[in-house]
Scaffold this active site. Structure first.
Site, PDB file in Angstrom:
ATOM      1  N   GLY A  10      44.374  33.231 -15.946  1.00  0.00           N
ATOM      2  CA  GLY A  10      42.902  33.547 -16.542  1.00  0.00           C
ATOM      3  C   GLY A  10      43.283  34.495 -17.610  1.00  0.00           C
ATOM      4  O   GLY A  10      44.172  34.844 -17.827  1.00  0.00           O
ATOM      5  N   ASP A  36      46.078  28.794  -4.196  1.00  0.00           N
ATOM      6  CA  ASP A  36      44.464  28.600  -4.304  1.00  0.00           C
ATOM      7  C   ASP A  36      43.842  29.591  -3.140  1.00  0.00           C
ATOM      8  O   ASP A  36      44.152  29.459  -2.050  1.00  0.00           O
ATOM      9  CB  ASP A  36      44.402  27.020  -3.749  1.00  0.00           C
ATOM     10  CG  ASP A  36      42.620  26.864  -3.992  1.00  0.00           C
ATOM     11  OD1 ASP A  36      41.800  27.616  -3.892  1.00  0.00           O
ATOM     12  OD2 ASP A  36      42.536  25.682  -4.061  1.00  0.00           O
ATOM     13  N   THR A  62      34.394  31.095 -12.760  1.00  0.00           N
ATOM     14  CA  THR A  62      33.537  31.763 -13.825  1.00  0.00           C
ATOM     15  C   THR A  62      32.694  30.783 -14.627  1.00  0.00           C
ATOM     16  O   THR A  62      32.141  31.314 -15.799  1.00  0.00           O
ATOM     17  CB  THR A  62      34.741  32.471 -14.718  1.00  0.00           C
ATOM     18  OG1 THR A  62      35.562  31.359 -15.231  1.00  0.00           O
ATOM     19  CG2 THR A  62      35.174  33.482 -13.952  1.00  0.00           C
ATOM     20  N   ASP A 102      28.879  42.537 -14.527  1.00  0.00           N
ATOM     21  CA  ASP A 102      27.551  42.800 -14.875  1.00  0.00           C
ATOM     22  C   ASP A 102      26.516  42.280 -14.471  1.00  0.00           C
ATOM     23  O   ASP A 102      25.537  42.582 -14.179  1.00  0.00           O
ATOM     24  CB  ASP A 102      27.567  43.357 -16.362  1.00  0.00           C
ATOM     25  CG  ASP A 102      27.705  42.018 -17.078  1.00  0.00           C
ATOM     26  OD1 ASP A 102      28.637  41.090 -16.775  1.00  0.00           O
ATOM     27  OD2 ASP A 102      27.148  41.696 -18.088  1.00  0.00           O
ATOM     28  N   TYR A 125      26.175  32.320 -10.040  1.00  0.00           N
ATOM     29  CA  TYR A 125      27.545  33.018 -10.446  1.00  0.00           C
ATOM     30  C   TYR A 125      27.446  34.359  -9.737  1.00  0.00           C
ATOM     31  O   TYR A 125      28.165  35.012  -9.030  1.00  0.00           O
ATOM     32  CB  TYR A 125      27.831  32.863 -11.729  1.00  0.00           C
ATOM     33  CG  TYR A 125      28.778  34.123 -11.908  1.00  0.00           C
ATOM     34  CD1 TYR A 125      30.410  33.654 -11.880  1.00  0.00           C
ATOM     35  CD2 TYR A 125      28.758  34.800 -12.979  1.00  0.00           C
ATOM     36  CE1 TYR A 125      31.254  34.423 -12.261  1.00  0.00           C
ATOM     37  CE2 TYR A 125      29.690  35.899 -13.394  1.00  0.00           C
ATOM     38  CZ  TYR A 125      31.043  35.525 -13.164  1.00  0.00           C
ATOM     39  OH  TYR A 125      31.990  36.444 -13.462  1.00  0.00           O
ATOM     40  N   LYS A 129      29.318  36.486  -6.758  1.00  0.00           N
ATOM     41  CA  LYS A 129      30.264  37.557  -7.100  1.00  0.00           C
ATOM     42  C   LYS A 129      30.026  38.641  -6.507  1.00  0.00           C
ATOM     43  O   LYS A 129      30.842  39.643  -5.871  1.00  0.00           O
ATOM     44  CB  LYS A 129      30.342  37.949  -8.675  1.00  0.00           C
ATOM     45  CG  LYS A 129      30.893  36.880  -9.481  1.00  0.00           C
ATOM     46  CD  LYS A 129      32.494  36.809  -9.437  1.00  0.00           C
ATOM     47  CE  LYS A 129      33.417  38.023  -9.683  1.00  0.00           C
ATOM     48  NZ  LYS A 129      34.765  37.835  -9.767  1.00  0.00           N
ATOM     49  N   TRP A 150      31.512  40.979 -20.408  1.00  0.00           N
ATOM     50  CA  TRP A 150      31.848  40.518 -21.979  1.00  0.00           C
ATOM     51  C   TRP A 150      33.207  40.513 -22.429  1.00  0.00           C
ATOM     52  O   TRP A 150      33.630  40.935 -23.297  1.00  0.00           O
ATOM     53  CB  TRP A 150      30.774  41.088 -23.087  1.00  0.00           C
ATOM     54  CG  TRP A 150      29.486  41.152 -22.784  1.00  0.00           C
ATOM     55  CD1 TRP A 150      28.761  40.743 -21.566  1.00  0.00           C
ATOM     56  CD2 TRP A 150      28.467  41.281 -23.840  1.00  0.00           C
ATOM     57  NE1 TRP A 150      27.431  40.776 -21.796  1.00  0.00           N
ATOM     58  CE2 TRP A 150      27.148  41.058 -23.099  1.00  0.00           C
ATOM     59  CE3 TRP A 150      28.716  41.426 -25.217  1.00  0.00           C
ATOM     60  CZ2 TRP A 150      26.041  41.358 -23.966  1.00  0.00           C
ATOM     61  CZ3 TRP A 150      27.282  41.653 -25.668  1.00  0.00           C
ATOM     62  CH2 TRP A 150      26.018  41.702 -25.075  1.00  0.00           C
TER      63      TRP A 150
HETATM   64  N1  LIG Z   1      35.031  36.579 -18.530  1.00  0.00           N
HETATM   65  C1  LIG Z   1      33.754  37.636 -18.630  1.00  0.00           C
HETATM   66  O1  LIG Z   1      33.118  37.716 -19.552  1.00  0.00           O
HETATM   67  C2  LIG Z   1      33.804  38.337 -17.433  1.00  0.00           C
HETATM   68  C3  LIG Z   1      32.981  39.258 -17.191  1.00  0.00           C
HETATM   69  C4  LIG Z   1      32.535  40.090 -16.218  1.00  0.00           C
HETATM   70  C5  LIG Z   1      33.749  39.703 -15.035  1.00  0.00           C
HETATM   71  N2  LIG Z   1      34.521  39.035 -15.033  1.00  0.00           N
HETATM   72  C6  LIG Z   1      35.281  38.766 -14.000  1.00  0.00           C
HETATM   73  O2  LIG Z   1      36.830  38.837 -14.441  1.00  0.00           O
HETATM   74  C7  LIG Z   1      37.859  38.356 -13.560  1.00  0.00           C
HETATM   75  C8  LIG Z   1      38.553  37.759 -14.599  1.00  0.00           C
HETATM   76  O3  LIG Z   1      37.805  36.724 -15.559  1.00  0.00           O
HETATM   77  P1  LIG Z   1      38.460  35.787 -16.721  1.00  0.00           P
HETATM   78  O4  LIG Z   1      37.717  35.991 -17.818  1.00  0.00           O
HETATM   79  O5  LIG Z   1      39.990  36.278 -16.762  1.00  0.00           O
HETATM   80  O6  LIG Z   1      38.290  34.436 -15.925  1.00  0.00           O
HETATM   81  P2  LIG Z   1      39.162  33.095 -16.329  1.00  0.00           P
HETATM   82  O7  LIG Z   1      39.725  33.160 -17.429  1.00  0.00           O
HETATM   83  O8  LIG Z   1      38.057  31.976 -15.797  1.00  0.00           O
HETATM   84  O9  LIG Z   1      40.133  33.189 -15.153  1.00  0.00           O
HETATM   85  C9  LIG Z   1      39.834  32.967 -13.698  1.00  0.00           C
HETATM   86  C10 LIG Z   1      41.031  32.414 -13.134  1.00  0.00           C
HETATM   87  O10 LIG Z   1      40.826  32.097 -11.764  1.00  0.00           O
HETATM   88  C11 LIG Z   1      41.377  30.806 -11.470  1.00  0.00           C
HETATM   89  N3  LIG Z   1      40.798  30.097 -10.432  1.00  0.00           N
HETATM   90  C12 LIG Z   1      39.709  29.508 -10.128  1.00  0.00           C
HETATM   91  N4  LIG Z   1      39.443  29.111  -8.832  1.00  0.00           N
HETATM   92  C13 LIG Z   1      40.592  29.393  -8.164  1.00  0.00           C
HETATM   93  C14 LIG Z   1      41.095  29.395  -7.006  1.00  0.00           C
HETATM   94  N5  LIG Z   1      40.523  28.653  -6.000  1.00  0.00           N
HETATM   95  N6  LIG Z   1      42.220  29.875  -6.537  1.00  0.00           N
HETATM   96  C15 LIG Z   1      43.008  30.560  -7.522  1.00  0.00           C
HETATM   97  N7  LIG Z   1      42.413  30.864  -8.796  1.00  0.00           N
HETATM   98  C16 LIG Z   1      41.388  30.224  -9.035  1.00  0.00           C
HETATM   99  C17 LIG Z   1      41.118  30.087 -12.689  1.00  0.00           C
HETATM  100  O11 LIG Z   1      41.998  28.981 -12.602  1.00  0.00           O
HETATM  101  P3  LIG Z   1      41.415  27.456 -13.377  1.00  0.00           P
HETATM  102  O12 LIG Z   1      41.272  27.753 -14.777  1.00  0.00           O
HETATM  103  O13 LIG Z   1      42.435  26.586 -12.994  1.00  0.00           O
HETATM  104  O14 LIG Z   1      40.291  27.369 -13.005  1.00  0.00           O
HETATM  105  C18 LIG Z   1      41.320  30.970 -13.857  1.00  0.00           C
HETATM  106  O15 LIG Z   1      42.688  30.867 -14.190  1.00  0.00           O
HETATM  107  C19 LIG Z   1      36.958  37.408 -12.771  1.00  0.00           C
HETATM  108  O16 LIG Z   1      36.844  38.082 -11.399  1.00  0.00           O
HETATM  109  C20 LIG Z   1      35.597  37.449 -13.505  1.00  0.00           C
HETATM  110  O17 LIG Z   1      34.555  37.100 -12.601  1.00  0.00           O
HETATM  111  C21 LIG Z   1      34.687  38.190 -16.172  1.00  0.00           C
END
Ligand SMILES: NC(=O)c1ccc[n+]([C@@H]2O[C@H](COP(=O)([O-])OP(=O)(O)OC[C@H]3O[C@@H](n4cnc5c(N)ncnc54)[C@H](OP(=O)(O)O)[C@@H]3O)[C@@H](O)[C@H]2O)c1
Length: 281
Positions: A10, A36, A62, A102, A125, A129, A150
């Site tokens: 991710g 997984d 996500t 957030d 979502y 979380k 964000w």
């Molecule tokens: N992006 C934002 O704006 C944001 C904001 C606040 C908090 N966060 C939090 O920050 C963290 C990182 O976010 P990010 O932006 O890096 O998200 P991301 O790019 O969507 O990465 C999440 C990763 O988790 C993987 N994943 C999904 N299901 C899984 C499973 N069952 N087992 C193992 N891996 C799995 C996904 O793989 P696949 O792609 O193969 O599904 C993806 O590689 C997350 O906890 C998210 O909730 C993100």
């Protein structure tokens, strides 16, 4: 220190596993294909074999809008997956750092949220979380929860890349101006996470780049800083309906980060500028 990163495919996961090498840090990144998090025995086996000192749990479901119609998928990953990671980490005495959001807040305020303010997620979502936050506290004795918002960076799709791509393609841009938050550059967040997990300063932290803006202001700043001439029309959330409700104001105040003596992340506009330079390189 051995740091295992879940969700290593991710945005944040990729940033973490590419963190500049330090003599005392070893990163072990596992993508969804490699571990997984919903499969407890597989998680336990991997964590037992690798024996990390810390697990940074960045894997998550996500897809905020899709989660509204697929709550089981969101809870399976964000709640049960987090329980699995916390349990397996506890068995080998590893610290756990759970990345949260957030979206655990409802946004019905006009002042930044404190780390220990009451949560009230609006979306599936956000609720899933929040469930992960509760489970990590229940199953780990050495936990950090880091809420961010964000998020953007060089790896994977995000708002900054979308705005730039649409502007360059000459597509009309309409962006909501009545949701406020704080953009966060994965590079800065990764630096804070590494600083944090080296310590025993357990608890909840808010970590975003400093300052706040609306999505519209963020989009304007992206184009200004990138020198892309395009106009953006502000709109309201009502004119842009989406399946999942979003908090209107989700700025995360960073009292605990400062209280514990950590270095705050730089202002969001400075971080954006740095990211755009990184993109150009
Ligand atoms: N992006 C934002 O704006 C944001 C904001 C606040 C908090 N966060 C939090 O920050 C963290 C990182 O976010 P990010 O932006 O890096 O998200 P991301 O790019 O969507 O990465 C999440 C990763 O988790 C993987 N994943 C999904 N299901 C899984 C499973 N069952 N087992 C193992 N891996 C799995 C996904 O793989 P696949 O792609 O193969 O599904 C993806 O590689 C997350 O906890 C998210 O909730 C993100």
């Amino acid at each position: 220190m051995k740091i295992l990163v879940t969700g290593a495919g991710g945005q944040l996961g990729q940033e973490l596993i590419r963190y500049p090498a330090c003599a005392d840090l070893e990163f072990l990144g596992l993508t969804r294909e490699e571990m997984d998090v919903t499969l407890f025995e597989a998680v336990r086996e991997k964590i037992r074999a690798l024996r990390p000192d810390v697990v940074i749990h960045a894997a998550a479901y996500t897809k905020v809008d899709l989660a509204e119609s697929r709550p089981e998928d969101a809870y399976r990953v964000n709640a049960l997956g987090t329980r699995n990671v916390a349990l397996a980490a506890e068995e080998v005495g590893a610290k756990v750092c759970y990345i949260s959001t957030d979206y655990v807040f409802d946004g019905q305020t006009d002042r930044p949220y404190h780390e220990y303010d009451n949560t009230n997620p609006l979306s599936v979502y956000g609720k899933s979380k929040r469930a992960g936050e509760i489970l990590v506290q229940g199953f780990s004795s050495r936990w950090f929860i880091v809420r961010t918002s964000w998020v953007y960076g060089p790896y994977g799709p995000n708002f900054v890349k979308t705005i730039l791509a649409k502007a360059k393609a000459g597509e009309p841009l309409r962006v909501v101006a009545d949701q406020h938050g704080s953009p966060t550059y994965t590079n800065d967040l990764a630096r804070f996470l590494i600083e944090l997990v080296r310590t025993e300063e357990y608890g909840i932290y808010h970590a975003t780049n400093q300052g706040q803006c609306s999505w519209y202001e963020f989009a304007c700043a992206i184009l200004e800083e990138a020198g892309v001439p395009a106009s953006i029309e502000p709109c309201t959330t009502d004119t842009f309906p989406r399946p999942a409700p979003r908090p209107r104001f989700s700025v995360l105040g960073q009292t605990m980060l400062r209280a514990a003596g950590f270095t705050p992340l730089r202002p969001w506009r400075d971080a954006l500028r740095a990211f755009l330079c990184e993109l150009e390189e």
